[in-house]
Design a protein around this motif. Structure first.
Motif, PDB file in Angstrom:
ATOM      1  N   GLU A 374       0.810  -1.209   0.000  1.00 15.47           N
ATOM      2  CA  GLU A 374       0.000   0.000   0.000  1.00 15.47           C
ATOM      3  C   GLU A 374       0.844   1.260   0.000  1.00 15.47           C
ATOM      4  O   GLU A 374       0.340   2.343  -0.234  1.00 15.47           O
ATOM      5  CB  GLU A 374      -0.940  -0.021   1.208  1.00 15.47           C
ATOM      6  CG  GLU A 374      -1.797  -1.280   1.189  1.00 15.47           C
ATOM      7  CD  GLU A 374      -2.949  -1.213   2.167  1.00 15.47           C
ATOM      8  OE1 GLU A 374      -3.082  -0.192   2.863  1.00 15.47           O
ATOM      9  OE2 GLU A 374      -3.708  -2.193   2.231  1.00 15.47           O
ATOM     10  N   SER A 375       2.162   1.124   0.265  1.00 16.91           N
ATOM     11  CA  SER A 375       2.963   2.330   0.492  1.00 16.91           C
ATOM     12  C   SER A 375       3.636   2.854  -0.779  1.00 16.91           C
ATOM     13  O   SER A 375       4.418   3.781  -0.713  1.00 16.91           O
ATOM     14  CB  SER A 375       4.027   2.021   1.534  1.00 16.91           C
ATOM     15  OG  SER A 375       4.786   0.912   1.074  1.00 16.91           O
ATOM     16  N   LEU A 376       3.357   2.223  -1.946  1.00 11.17           N
ATOM     17  CA  LEU A 376       4.081   2.618  -3.159  1.00 11.17           C
ATOM     18  C   LEU A 376       3.711   4.031  -3.601  1.00 11.17           C
ATOM     19  O   LEU A 376       2.545   4.431  -3.540  1.00 11.17           O
ATOM     20  CB  LEU A 376       3.758   1.641  -4.289  1.00 11.17           C
ATOM     21  CG  LEU A 376       4.334   0.235  -4.122  1.00 11.17           C
ATOM     22  CD1 LEU A 376       3.766  -0.699  -5.155  1.00 11.17           C
ATOM     23  CD2 LEU A 376       5.843   0.274  -4.235  1.00 11.17           C
ATOM     24  N   SER A 377       4.707   4.776  -4.104  1.00 11.41           N
ATOM     25  CA  SER A 377       4.430   6.141  -4.584  1.00 11.41           C
ATOM     26  C   SER A 377       3.828   6.074  -5.987  1.00 11.41           C
ATOM     27  O   SER A 377       3.943   5.063  -6.675  1.00 11.41           O
ATOM     28  CB  SER A 377       5.736   6.932  -4.650  1.00 11.41           C
ATOM     29  OG  SER A 377       6.516   6.423  -5.706  1.00 11.41           O
ATOM     30  N   GLU A 378       3.201   7.180  -6.405  1.00  7.97           N
ATOM     31  CA  GLU A 378       2.592   7.230  -7.734  1.00  7.97           C
ATOM     32  C   GLU A 378       3.637   6.972  -8.832  1.00  7.97           C
ATOM     33  O   GLU A 378       3.363   6.312  -9.820  1.00  7.97           O
ATOM     34  CB  GLU A 378       1.931   8.592  -7.975  1.00  7.97           C
ATOM     35  CG  GLU A 378       0.484   8.641  -7.550  1.00  7.97           C
ATOM     36  CD  GLU A 378      -0.388   7.602  -8.254  1.00  7.97           C
ATOM     37  OE1 GLU A 378      -0.065   7.182  -9.381  1.00  7.97           O
ATOM     38  OE2 GLU A 378      -1.406   7.196  -7.673  1.00  7.97           O
ATOM     39  N   ARG A 379       4.823   7.541  -8.642  1.00  5.40           N
ATOM     40  CA  ARG A 379       5.858   7.378  -9.661  1.00  5.40           C
ATOM     41  C   ARG A 379       6.208   5.899  -9.845  1.00  5.40           C
ATOM     42  O   ARG A 379       6.280   5.393 -10.961  1.00  5.40           O
ATOM     43  CB  ARG A 379       7.114   8.166  -9.224  1.00  5.40           C
ATOM     44  CG  ARG A 379       8.114   8.383 -10.342  1.00  5.40           C
ATOM     45  CD  ARG A 379       7.752   9.621 -11.158  1.00  5.40           C
ATOM     46  NE  ARG A 379       8.454   9.637 -12.433  1.00  5.40           N
ATOM     47  CZ  ARG A 379       7.853   9.414 -13.604  1.00  5.40           C
ATOM     48  NH1 ARG A 379       6.586   9.135 -13.649  1.00  5.40           N
ATOM     49  NH2 ARG A 379       8.544   9.477 -14.717  1.00  5.40           N
ATOM     50  N   SER A 380       6.381   5.197  -8.711  1.00  9.49           N
ATOM     51  CA  SER A 380       6.768   3.794  -8.847  1.00  9.49           C
ATOM     52  C   SER A 380       5.602   2.955  -9.378  1.00  9.49           C
ATOM     53  O   SER A 380       5.806   2.009 -10.130  1.00  9.49           O
ATOM     54  CB  SER A 380       7.278   3.232  -7.519  1.00  9.49           C
ATOM     55  OG  SER A 380       6.308   3.426  -6.524  1.00  9.49           O
ATOM     56  N   LEU A 381       4.358   3.328  -9.032  1.00 11.79           N
ATOM     57  CA  LEU A 381       3.204   2.618  -9.597  1.00 11.79           C
ATOM     58  C   LEU A 381       3.183   2.786 -11.112  1.00 11.79           C
ATOM     59  O   LEU A 381       2.863   1.864 -11.849  1.00 11.79           O
ATOM     60  CB  LEU A 381       1.900   3.154  -8.998  1.00 11.79           C
ATOM     61  CG  LEU A 381       1.569   2.660  -7.595  1.00 11.79           C
ATOM     62  CD1 LEU A 381       0.323   3.347  -7.071  1.00 11.79           C
ATOM     63  CD2 LEU A 381       1.379   1.160  -7.587  1.00 11.79           C
ATOM     64  N   SER A 382       3.538   3.996 -11.555  1.00 14.22           N
ATOM     65  CA  SER A 382       3.550   4.248 -12.994  1.00 14.22           C
ATOM     66  C   SER A 382       4.600   3.366 -13.671  1.00 14.22           C
ATOM     67  O   SER A 382       4.352   2.771 -14.720  1.00 14.22           O
ATOM     68  CB  SER A 382       3.850   5.721 -13.247  1.00 14.22           C
ATOM     69  OG  SER A 382       3.873   5.972 -14.625  1.00 14.22           O
ATOM     70  N   TRP A 383       5.778   3.258 -13.043  1.00 14.13           N
ATOM     71  CA  TRP A 383       6.819   2.376 -13.600  1.00 14.13           C
ATOM     72  C   TRP A 383       6.362   0.924 -13.596  1.00 14.13           C
ATOM     73  O   TRP A 383       6.589   0.191 -14.557  1.00 14.13           O
ATOM     74  CB  TRP A 383       8.113   2.504 -12.782  1.00 14.13           C
ATOM     75  CG  TRP A 383       8.887   3.728 -13.109  1.00 14.13           C
ATOM     76  CD1 TRP A 383       9.048   4.845 -12.342  1.00 14.13           C
ATOM     77  CD2 TRP A 383       9.598   3.993 -14.326  1.00 14.13           C
ATOM     78  NE1 TRP A 383       9.815   5.767 -13.001  1.00 14.13           N
ATOM     79  CE2 TRP A 383      10.175   5.281 -14.215  1.00 14.13           C
ATOM     80  CE3 TRP A 383       9.805   3.254 -15.496  1.00 14.13           C
ATOM     81  CZ2 TRP A 383      10.932   5.864 -15.217  1.00 14.13           C
ATOM     82  CZ3 TRP A 383      10.571   3.829 -16.509  1.00 14.13           C
ATOM     83  CH2 TRP A 383      11.131   5.115 -16.366  1.00 14.13           C
TER      84      TRP A 383
END
Length: 611
Positions: A374-383
């Motif tokens: 749940e702690s992933l940032s938007e940038r890493s989700l995009s990657w």
């Protein structure tokens, strides 16, 4: 009628036209990778930032289920079984209205990315997981076939390199999905619909010129008993009748338009709900256009080959190959046009594969990744979502390679996964339409519907229905001039796509086979849906479904229908609302009307998702 010459072959121009189509598709991906600051968040990547308008989305909805299987399969279907297929025009009406008025309002007001998220909100995480797994398996299998089947048919007729085509389409697709996300998928689809219509049009116009007008084509079709529109036989065992197409077809296609992630993800990416509904209704017109084209192509096939059927005469080894055969036959004097037809078939493939890849990435990210980490940032989700696109692209090419080994087994797999749609549609219908359905009822209903669908589907594969059920029309070969084109160059080994690998021959036919297994294939999904709903309702009632307290947002309410008319009343309020500053960094959607604004509070939604 002039005695036919040998059919043409592929020349440089044809390859150039085809390569051009792939290049333009790839270019769109590059453009959207960098336009407007690129794909900043996973929401931009998977939902187009919820900023799309109705027309491109409508074109994209049309393209994604008009795969090459449609381009090559429907005309040969009309050629062999007659124009009753055009009754699907009525089916599409029902499908679009059901999707726009029953499923869309609920999905849209919840602001979800993955349709399975709804299952988690309405039932529980186990139901959601079932939905996710079914969807992923179904889509990868389907996509493998969609890449491989047309490549095979085109390869055998035009000598177009088989693996070159498979890998090129797979790689280009994966490339623009990964670079440009949903926006790239939607805009390449718009371009590909254009190519598909152009390819059909070139064939129809040229056929009309050669045969002496559309009138002649229709006249030939009439005399060949191909204009069999009115078959009102209520028997559910006949393959295509008015009733099987309207009733069975509605269930089969609603499971695609109403609840399939590939389609829902697109119309949820619209700016507001009005645009989303408009996209479905505009898509209806596009579906009619494509249907008209395919039926006309089928009648043109008949008119051209009415006294010399290339399939019986062993010039092509499967009905799928009739369309490419016709293209090389009548377009050979115009270099580049046969290539346009192949580009038309492949546009179908590309658009289907790209929507599958994008939908698979969305489902994996929402249902499997986000709920665990749940702690992933938007940038890493995009990657991560871009990585998923590459992974699923590779998997789909791998499936196509498997398809080549499994041949007719795959046909079985495809129809089996056509059956997954029915029970899933039943599951969503339970959630949206039945207030007292609970998670136990949903799971048992899904299992029951799935079992029944698999039973009838596998049975129909093992013991295919008799010809009096499918009713193929007669094909003649008396006009074949057997001397011309001396070489029989079509005798490549190929598993015919019409029969099944593990048919059981010379067996005493039992009543079970002649009745239950001979059910029209369009009713498979109907049976699955109805069993799921019925069993789900019974189990829910007996396990205290009436006692639960359900948030009305998860159900279809009468406000959802009445709010169709808000477009006329509340124009001013919506506009005023847009001019206020939005606190939660603008992620909420200002196009919602006021009824929904109270509900779609971001913080509430986050709490709601992670039950």
């Amino acid at each position: 009628m002039v005695s036919p010459r040998g059919i043409g072959t592929f020349v440089v121009w044809d390859y150039l036209v085809f390569a051009g189509m792939l290049l333009i598709s790839a270019a769109v991906g590059i453009y959207y990778a960098f336009a407007g600051g690129g794909q900043q968040t996973s929401r931009d990547f998977l939902m187009g930032g919820r900023s799309m308008t109705a027309v491109p989305v409508a074109m994209s909805l049309t393209a994604s289920f008009m795969s090459a299987v449609t381009v090559l399969g429907t005309p040969s279907e009309v050629y062999r079984f007659g124009a009753i297929f055009s009754i699907f025009a009525i089916t599409y009406c029902f499908v679009v209205v059901l999707s726009a008025e029953v499923f869309l309002p609920v999905f849209y007001k919840l602001g979800i990315t993955s349709t399975n998220e709804y299952l988690g909100l309405r039932f529980n995480k186990y139901v959601r997981l079932c939905g996710t797994i079914l969807f992923i398996v179904q889509t990868i299998l389907y996509t493998g076939i969609v890449i491989y089947a047309p490549a095979l048919a085109l390869n055998q007729v035009t000598g177009f390199n088989l693996w070159g085509a498979v890998v090129a389409t797979g790689v280009v697709c994966t490339f623009y999905c990964t670079m440009g996300g949903l926006k790239a998928v939607i805009w390449t689809d718009v371009f590909q619909v254009g190519i598909m219509v152009a390819g059909f049009a070139s064939l129809i116009i040229q056929a009309a010129l050669i045969q002496g007008g559309i009138g002649t084509i229709l006249n030939d079709a009439y005399h060949g008993a191909r204009l069999n529109f009115w078959n009102f036989n209520p028997n559910p065992l006949q393959r295509h009748t008015f009733w099987t197409i309207v009733i069975g077809g509605t269930f089969t296609w609603t499971s695609i338009y109403g609840v399939n992630q590939s389609q829902v993800q697109r119309y949820i990416s619209c700016k507001n709900r009005f645009q989303a509904k408009m996209s479905l209704y505009i898509n209806l017109v596009a579906l009619w256009l494509i249907l008209t084209c395919t039926v006309l192509c089928g009648l043109a096939l008949y008119s051209r080959y009415r006294d010399c059927d290339p399939w019986t005469a062993k010039k092509v080894s499967a009905p799928d190959q009739l369309m490419p055969y016709l293209a090389l036959d009548i377009l050979q004097d115009y270099p580049g046009l046969p290539g346009l037809f192949v580009a038309c078939a492949y546009s179908g493939t590309l658009s289907t594969v790209s929507s599958s890849i994008n939908a698979l990435a969305a489902v994996t990210l929402e249902d499997l990744v986000k709920s665990r980490f749940e702690s992933l940032s938007e940038r890493s989700l995009s990657w991560i979502s871009q990585g998923m696109s590459v992974l699923f692209g590779a998997l789909c090419i791998g499936m196509a390679a498997l398809a080549s080994l499994m041949g007719a087994l795959l046909q079985a797999a495809l129809s089996i996964f056509g059956m997954v749609g029915g029970p899933l549609l039943g599951l969503f219908a339970l959630g949206i339409l039945v207030p007292f359905a609970n998670s136990i009822g949903a799971l048992v209903g899904l299992l029951a519907g799935f079992t029944i669908s698999l039973w009838v589907g596998i049975g129909a594969q093992l013991y295919p229905p008799l010809p009096e059920r499918t009713m193929p029309l007669s094909l003649e070969t008396y006009g074949c001039n057997s001397t011309y084109n001396g070489t029989d160059w079509m005798t490549t080994t190929e598993v015919p796509f019409s029969t099944s690998a593990f048919q059981v021959y010379n067996i005493e036919r039992t009543p079970l086979m002649d009745n239950w297994y001979s059910l029209s294939y369009l009713y498979f999904s109907t049976v699955g849906t109805l069993v799921t709903i019925f069993v789900g309702m019974l189990i829910s009632l007996s396990t205290g479904g009436r006692k639960q307290n359900i948030d009305p947002r998860f159900l279809l309410t009468k406000e959802d229908f009445l709010s169709n008319f808000d477009v006329f009343k509340k124009k001013k309020q919506v506009l005023d609302y847009k001019s206020h500053p939005i606190e939660d960094d603008g992620t909420d959607n200002p196009g919602f009307n006021h009824i929904e604004l109270n509900c779609t509070d971001q913080s509430g939604r986050i709490n709601g998702t992670r039950l």
